[in-house]
Scaffold this motif. Structure first.
Motif, PDB file in Angstrom:
ATOM      1  N   UNK A  50      -0.041 -31.788  71.029  1.00  0.00           N
ATOM      2  CA  UNK A  50      -1.331 -31.605  70.362  1.00  0.00           C
ATOM      3  C   UNK A  50      -2.308 -30.752  71.177  1.00  0.00           C
ATOM      4  N   UNK A  51      -1.840 -30.125  72.268  1.00  0.00           N
ATOM      5  CA  UNK A  51      -2.635 -29.179  73.028  1.00  0.00           C
ATOM      6  C   UNK A  51      -3.425 -29.751  74.192  1.00  0.00           C
ATOM      7  N   UNK A  52      -3.310 -31.044  74.468  1.00  0.00           N
ATOM      8  CA  UNK A  52      -4.026 -31.633  75.604  1.00  0.00           C
ATOM      9  C   UNK A  52      -3.305 -31.283  76.902  1.00  0.00           C
ATOM     10  N   UNK A  53      -4.082 -31.000  77.939  1.00  0.00           N
ATOM     11  CA  UNK A  53      -3.525 -30.809  79.280  1.00  0.00           C
ATOM     12  C   UNK A  53      -3.615 -32.139  80.009  1.00  0.00           C
ATOM     13  N   UNK A  54      -2.474 -32.633  80.480  1.00  0.00           N
ATOM     14  CA  UNK A  54      -2.459 -33.900  81.203  1.00  0.00           C
ATOM     15  C   UNK A  54      -1.699 -33.730  82.509  1.00  0.00           C
ATOM     16  N   UNK A  55      -1.880 -34.668  83.394  1.00  0.00           N
ATOM     17  CA  UNK A  55      -1.108 -34.704  84.626  1.00  0.00           C
ATOM     18  C   UNK A  55       0.073 -35.634  84.390  1.00  0.00           C
ATOM     19  N   UNK A  56       1.261 -35.079  84.366  1.00  0.00           N
ATOM     20  CA  UNK A  56       2.460 -35.892  84.141  1.00  0.00           C
ATOM     21  C   UNK A  56       2.788 -36.628  85.435  1.00  0.00           C
ATOM     22  N   UNK A  57       2.950 -37.946  85.331  1.00  0.00           N
ATOM     23  CA  UNK A  57       3.207 -38.781  86.508  1.00  0.00           C
ATOM     24  C   UNK A  57       4.645 -38.656  86.989  1.00  0.00           C
ATOM     25  N   UNK A  58       5.561 -38.420  86.077  1.00  0.00           N
ATOM     26  CA  UNK A  58       6.975 -38.326  86.443  1.00  0.00           C
ATOM     27  C   UNK A  58       7.744 -37.629  85.328  1.00  0.00           C
ATOM     28  N   UNK A  59       8.878 -37.074  85.717  1.00  0.00           N
ATOM     29  CA  UNK A  59       9.817 -36.501  84.758  1.00  0.00           C
ATOM     30  C   UNK A  59      11.162 -37.132  85.047  1.00  0.00           C
ATOM     31  N   UNK A  60      11.885 -37.485  83.991  1.00  0.00           N
ATOM     32  CA  UNK A  60      13.183 -38.103  84.218  1.00  0.00           C
ATOM     33  C   UNK A  60      14.245 -37.477  83.333  1.00  0.00           C
ATOM     34  N   UNK A  61      15.469 -37.512  83.835  1.00  0.00           N
ATOM     35  CA  UNK A  61      16.648 -37.030  83.133  1.00  0.00           C
ATOM     36  C   UNK A  61      17.540 -38.240  82.885  1.00  0.00           C
ATOM     37  N   UNK A  62      18.048 -38.363  81.657  1.00  0.00           N
ATOM     38  CA  UNK A  62      18.921 -39.482  81.302  1.00  0.00           C
ATOM     39  C   UNK A  62      20.035 -38.976  80.392  1.00  0.00           C
TER      40      UNK A  62
END
Length: 106
Positions: A50-62
């Motif tokens: 939706x166009x918001x800029x956020x700080x992603x706390x983590x990224x995960x691969x599964x």
């Protein structure tokens, strides 16, 4: 189609699939503990759908069959609880690369 090798998924997370909103707030399905994943806890900037800029706390691969809709609650290996803000299913039919699900957490 090959899957991401299990030996690369060193971490264990708990996923509570988002089931929708109710009069009392978000509702989640039963928790699924011990889901194998590879967690990158490095914060980074991310733009949501939706166009918001956020700080992603983590990224995960599964694994590619991970049931994690947007809004799902995820408990990381260090005990932090986050929310899935982006889910990408990576496949490459016919190519010798593994299929996986990438989840970006707020």
């Amino acid at each position: 189609m090959t899957r991401v090798p299990a030996y690369l998924l060193r971490h264990r997370i708990t996923v509570e699939p988002y089931a929708g909103d109710s009069a009392y707030g978000p509702q989640y399905g039963p928790p699924v503990p011990g889901v194998p994943a590879l967690v990158n806890p490095t914060p980074r900037m991310f733009r949501t759908a939706d166009g918001r800029d956020i700080s992603a706390a983590a990224t995960l691969i599964a694994a590619p069959d991970l049931d994690c809709p947007l809004g799902s609650r995820i408990t990381l290996p260090d005990g932090r609880t986050t929310t899935a803000v982006a889910v990408a299913r990576h496949t490459a039919p016919g190519l010798p690369v593994p299929a996986c699900t990438e989840v970006t957490c707020e």
